[in-house]
Scaffold this active site. Structure first.
Site, PDB file in Angstrom:
ATOM      1  N   LYS A   1       0.811  -1.127   0.010  1.00 23.84           N
ATOM      2  CA  LYS A   1      -0.012   0.007   0.026  1.00 23.84           C
ATOM      3  C   LYS A   1       0.831   1.102   0.066  1.00 23.84           C
ATOM      4  CE  LYS A   1      -3.979   1.791   2.906  1.00 23.84           C
ATOM      5  NZ  LYS A   1      -4.765   1.691   3.916  1.00 23.84           N
TER       6      LYS A   1
ATOM      7  N   SER B   1      -9.553   1.573   3.080  1.00 23.34           N
ATOM      8  CA  SER B   1      -8.771   2.368   2.161  1.00 23.34           C
ATOM      9  C   SER B   1      -7.923   1.505   1.220  1.00 23.34           C
ATOM     10  CB  SER B   1      -8.191   3.329   3.009  1.00 23.34           C
ATOM     11  OG  SER B   1      -7.134   3.066   4.111  1.00 23.34           O
TER      12      SER B   1
ATOM     13  N   SER C   1      -9.746  -1.101   7.416  1.00 28.24           N
ATOM     14  CA  SER C   1      -9.102  -0.619   5.952  1.00 28.24           C
ATOM     15  C   SER C   1      -8.421  -2.103   5.293  1.00 28.24           C
ATOM     16  CB  SER C   1      -8.196   0.623   5.693  1.00 28.24           C
ATOM     17  OG  SER C   1      -8.950   1.778   5.576  1.00 28.24           O
TER      18      SER C   1
END
Ligand code: GLN
Length: 462
Positions: free
Chosen positions: A59, A134, A158
């Site tokens: 990420k 996210s 997330s």
């Protein structure tokens, strides 16, 4: 895999697969750069590492030397970290290949990956829908089969929420199990790096590698890395609690059916299942959306145009520099969080909001301890209230967006480990079931997850 030619082939195949799913906008790294870096990493990776040659996407809010770390934000566009996050360094030491940086909501703030300055990520099975967030880019890449596993981060769900919406496995470890060094801070008392994988085993292997003590993070526990459990024959001896607050009257009927089927399978595997109560659950989302923005407003104060990333022009004095950089560099959701956070911490409102939220946090954590003290080993709940929603559906309604975290924020508030495992489909869209474990007992949680994963017909309609 043990020889360099295999690692090289694996690197090339991963790059090809990532190119093939380019339309998802899940990977932010330019493909030329990705190919070059993967080849270089494969030629220097250590053949004796337990993840030798395994491509793992990361990420974009986790620092890596190879690629930029923008956190999905314009304010860090082109920012290159001078060091690796400990999790990334551990992956490399284990022979894994960092397979690019994945799209995410700006600084991890969001539940749909629509709050990225680099465009939204598409759901891999339906381009009109969101992959969750996210860590939506990581979830989409794993679900599309481009990489076997990816790192994500969790402040309020997330990793688990996008895992649930994309039909992959997502693990959030106990707070302190994995070093946060090099994870760009959002809500420091809630943040943990987590793993998304195409199976429990893939996610667990990566988690085991990135876990363990780190002198660079004082909130990381002084423990050895996680030992992986065996796949159990049965769940005899396990007591699994089903908290009634996670199954409200108005829960989506298909989500309920999928959960009922999973619970029946857990029983058939030998677990004792009992209904339990976590009475403060109703306050969790409100508590989270005070504490997380409060910490974010403080953590994000460092982005001022003087230290990291680009400086936005037109700044004749230092106040104007801050104003223009932060005004132009942050997107609307981040600005909203900074405003809310600053408000709840301001002297006139601290007692009314922030202190109350901290008190509620203690009560929510106590709810879990009470249940675990009464002999319950694990809890089972839905991961998300609905399957993947349409792009744009919740974008202008922050509260609706926040409510998609309703079943996941509690584990962050209480610091507990939790995992989402695919448990069925609703009109073709995946849905996840969540197991919440006791602090630092990820091994027990993983055993139950292995058994559930094997028993549940995850590709079938619920
Ligand atoms: N969706 C939640 C939020 O917007 C959780 C985010 C996260 O876990 N990073 O804050």
């Amino acid at each position: 895999m043990s020889d360099p030619s295999e690692a090289l082939a694996s690197a090339k195949a991963a790059a090809d697969r990532i190119v093939n799913v380019k339309r998802l906008n899940a990977c932010l790294t330019p493909i030329k750069e990705l190919r070059k870096s993967l080849a270089a990493q494969a030629s220097t990776a250590h053949p004796s590492g337990v993840l030798y040659g395994m491509p793992v996407a990361v990420k974009d809010n986790i620092c890596t030397l190879e690629f930029t770390t923008s956190c999905g934000s314009k304010i860090l566009e082109g920012y290159r970290s001078p060091y690796d996050a400990t999790a990334a360094a551990k992956l490399k030491a284990a022979g894994a290949l960092i397979a690019g940086k994945t799209n995410c909501d700006e600084f991890g703030m969001g539940s749909s990956t629509e709050h990225s300055a680099y465009g939204r990520t598409l759901h891999p099975f339906d381009k009109t829908r969101v992959p969750g967030g996210s860590s939506g880019g990581s979830a989409a890449l794993v679900a599309a089969g481009a990489v076997p596993a990816a790192l994500g981060s969790e402040t309020g769900g997330s990793v688990r929420q996008p895992a649930s919406l994309c039909g992959v496995v997502g693990i959030k470890p106990t707070y302190g199990r994995v070093s946060r060094y090099g994870l760009v801070a959002f809500g420091s008392s809630l943040d943990q790096i987590g793993v998304l994988g195409r199976s429990v085993h893939d996610a667990a292997r990566v988690l085991s590698v990135i876990s363990g003590r780190d002198p660079k993070d004082s909130t990381c526990e002084d423990r050895d890395s996680l030992r992986l459990p065996n796949v159990p024959e049965s769940l005899q001896g396990f007591v699994i609690g089903v908290p009634k607050e996670y199954f409200p009257q108005d829960l989506d009927a298909a989500v309920r059916r999928a959960c009922d089927r999973a619970i029946r399978l857990l029983r058939e595997l030998g677990a004792a299942v009992r209904e339990v109560s976590l009475p403060h659950t109703a306050y969790a989302v409100a508590t989270y959306y005070i504490i997380a923005p409060a910490e974010a407003s403080s953590n994000l104060a460092r982005y001022d145009g003087a230290r990291y990333g680009p400086r936005f022009n037109g700044s004749e004095d230092v106040r104007a520099l801050y104003r223009t950089t932060r005004g132009d560099g942050f997107g609307p959701e981040v600005r909203r969080r900074v405003l809310v956070g600053t408000y709840v911490l301001s002297s006139g409102y601290y007692d009314a909001y922030y202190r109350k939220a901290q008190q509620m946090r203690a009560l929510i954590a106590q709810d879990f301890r009470n249940v675990f003290d009464r002999g319950v080993d694990l809890l089972f709940t839905p991961t998300t209230p609905t399957p993947a929603f349409k792009a744009g559906e919740k974008l202008n309604d922050p509260v609706a967006m926040y409510l998609s975290d309703i079943f996941t924020v509690t584990a962050n508030i209480a610091g507990l480990p939790a995992i989402s495992v695919p448990i069925g489909r609703i009109k073709g869209l995946p849905i996840g079931g969540q197991l919440i474990g006791q602090a630092f007992l990820e091994d027990e949680m993983l055993e139950a997850a292995y058994a559930l994963e094997r028993a549940v017909p995850a590709a079938e309609e619920a």
